[in-house]
Design a protein around this motif. Structure first.
Motif, short mmCIF file in Angstrom:
data_model
loop_
_atom_site.label_atom_id
_atom_site.label_comp_id
_atom_site.label_asym_id
_atom_site.label_seq_id
_atom_site.Cartn_x
_atom_site.Cartn_y
_atom_site.Cartn_z
N PHE A 1 0.85 -1.18 0.00
CA PHE A 1 0.00 0.00 0.00
C PHE A 1 0.89 1.22 0.00
CE2 PHE A 1 -2.43 3.28 2.24
CZ PHE A 1 -3.55 3.32 1.43
N GLY A 2 0.49 2.18 -0.88
CA GLY A 2 1.26 3.40 -0.94
C GLY A 2 0.42 4.48 -1.61
N LEU A 3 0.90 5.63 -1.56
CA LEU A 3 0.20 6.75 -2.16
C LEU A 3 0.76 6.99 -3.54
CD1 LEU A 3 -0.08 9.28 0.76
CD2 LEU A 3 -1.87 7.91 -0.23
N ASN A 4 -0.15 7.18 -4.42
CA ASN A 4 0.24 7.49 -5.78
C ASN A 4 0.38 9.00 -5.89
OD1 ASN A 4 0.66 7.58 -8.47
ND2 ASN A 4 -1.27 6.64 -9.06
N THR A 5 1.48 9.46 -6.26
CA THR A 5 1.72 10.89 -6.33
C THR A 5 1.44 11.46 -7.71
OG1 THR A 5 4.05 10.50 -6.76
CG2 THR A 5 3.40 10.89 -4.47
N ASP A 6 1.06 10.60 -8.65
CA ASP A 6 0.70 11.10 -10.00
C ASP A 6 -0.72 11.67 -9.92
OD1 ASP A 6 0.50 11.67 -12.62
OD2 ASP A 6 0.31 9.57 -13.28
N ILE A 7 -0.77 12.96 -9.97
CA ILE A 7 -2.05 13.64 -9.72
C ILE A 7 -3.09 13.36 -10.79
CG2 ILE A 7 -2.02 15.93 -10.77
CD1 ILE A 7 -2.28 16.88 -7.81
N LEU A 8 -2.70 13.23 -12.03
CA LEU A 8 -3.66 12.97 -13.11
C LEU A 8 -4.26 11.58 -12.98
CD1 LEU A 8 -1.88 14.62 -16.15
CD2 LEU A 8 -3.82 15.49 -14.88
N ALA A 9 -3.47 10.60 -12.72
CA ALA A 9 -3.96 9.23 -12.59
C ALA A 9 -4.80 9.09 -11.32
CB ALA A 9 -2.80 8.26 -12.57
N THR A 10 -4.41 9.76 -10.26
CA THR A 10 -5.13 9.69 -9.01
C THR A 10 -6.51 10.31 -9.14
OG1 THR A 10 -3.03 9.92 -7.87
CG2 THR A 10 -5.00 10.24 -6.57
N ASN A 11 -6.61 11.45 -9.75
CA ASN A 11 -7.91 12.10 -9.91
C ASN A 11 -8.85 11.26 -10.76
OD1 ASN A 11 -7.44 14.29 -8.33
ND2 ASN A 11 -6.72 15.58 -10.00
N LEU A 12 -8.34 10.68 -11.80
CA LEU A 12 -9.17 9.85 -12.68
C LEU A 12 -9.69 8.63 -11.95
CD1 LEU A 12 -10.29 9.58 -15.52
CD2 LEU A 12 -8.22 8.35 -16.14
N ILE A 13 -8.83 8.01 -11.17
CA ILE A 13 -9.24 6.83 -10.40
C ILE A 13 -10.26 7.25 -9.34
CG2 ILE A 13 -8.45 5.08 -8.76
CD1 ILE A 13 -5.80 5.05 -10.34
N ASN A 14 -10.00 8.33 -8.65
CA ASN A 14 -10.91 8.81 -7.61
C ASN A 14 -12.28 9.17 -8.19
OD1 ASN A 14 -9.06 8.48 -5.58
ND2 ASN A 14 -8.35 10.60 -5.64
N LEU A 15 -12.26 9.85 -9.31
CA LEU A 15 -13.53 10.22 -9.95
C LEU A 15 -14.29 8.98 -10.39
CD1 LEU A 15 -12.58 13.32 -12.12
CD2 LEU A 15 -14.07 13.26 -10.14
N THR A 16 -13.59 7.98 -10.92
CA THR A 16 -14.24 6.75 -11.35
C THR A 16 -14.86 6.04 -10.15
OG1 THR A 16 -12.62 6.56 -13.10
CG2 THR A 16 -13.90 4.60 -12.62
N VAL A 17 -14.15 6.00 -9.05
CA VAL A 17 -14.65 5.35 -7.84
C VAL A 17 -15.87 6.11 -7.32
CG1 VAL A 17 -14.11 4.83 -5.42
CG2 VAL A 17 -12.44 4.32 -7.20
N VAL A 18 -15.76 7.44 -7.29
CA VAL A 18 -16.88 8.24 -6.76
C VAL A 18 -18.11 8.09 -7.66
CG1 VAL A 18 -17.68 10.62 -6.37
CG2 VAL A 18 -15.45 9.89 -5.54
N VAL A 19 -17.90 8.13 -8.96
CA VAL A 19 -19.04 7.99 -9.89
C VAL A 19 -19.61 6.59 -9.78
CG1 VAL A 19 -19.67 7.93 -12.34
CG2 VAL A 19 -18.27 9.79 -11.46
N GLY A 20 -18.77 5.59 -9.68
CA GLY A 20 -19.26 4.22 -9.53
C GLY A 20 -20.07 4.04 -8.27
#
Length: 183
Positions: free
Chosen positions: A20-39
């Motif tokens: 487990f770790g934090l992804n520091t790539d802001i573009l990939a993180t936002n896309l994943i977060n948005l997908t999770v939130v929309v899902g």
């Protein structure tokens, strides 16, 4: 220069614990977060959103039905109002025609009454003139008679003396006595 650190800065440099770790790539993180939130929203909010949309659809359909019923009722009222308007217009025309004929009758009656009144006034004027003429003639006659009597009295008074006056009185007494004896 002062060393300022951002309050979330420590999350970026947090040591990883296994996989487990934090992804520091802001573009990939936002896309994943948005997908999770929309899902998550679609999964949990699908029923709620469907109910909301169904309720909204029912209210819109109900409003449309009510509007159609109101439109039909309004059209019926408009038809009734037009029929009433035509009826009132016909009655107004009838009243107008009756009013004009009534005005003409009243006008004719007024002319007749006025002509009768004028004839009566003319007759009254002629009668008044006739009576005034008769009165004036009577006054003239009285004055002429008074002047004649005064003239005759003046003549008699100047011509008569006392003896002639006594003789006239005796003659008149004699005539009255003869008339009395015949009776």
């Amino acid at each position: 220069m002062k060393n300022v650190t951002h309050p979330f800065f420590f999350l970026v440099h947090w040591p990883s614990a296994g996989s487990f770790g934090l992804n520091t790539d802001i573009l990939a993180t936002n896309l994943i977060n948005l997908t999770v939130v929309v899902g998550v929203l679609i999964f949990f909010g699908k029923g709620v959103l469907k109910d909301l949309l169904d309720n909204r659809k029912q209210r819109i359909l109900s409003t449309i039905r009510n509007s159609e019923e109101l439109r039909r009722g309004t059209i019926e009222q408009l038809k009734k109002a037009r029929v009433r308007l035509q009826k009132v217009e016909l009655e107004a025309d009838e009243y107008r025609m009756n009013g004009y004929s009534e005005i003409e009758r009243e006008k004719a009656n007024l002319i007749n009454v006025t002509s009768i009144s004028l004839e009566q006034l003319e007759k009254s004027k002629n009668e008044t003139l006739y009576f005034e003429k008769q009165r004036a003639m009577n006054q003239v006659r009285q004055r002429v008679f008074q002047q004649a009597v005064q003239g005759a009295l003046g003549t008699l008074n100047s011509c008569l003396n006392t003896e002639l006056h006594f003789r006239t009185i005796r003659a008149n007494i004699g005539i009255l006595g003869a008339i009395e004896s015949k009776r």
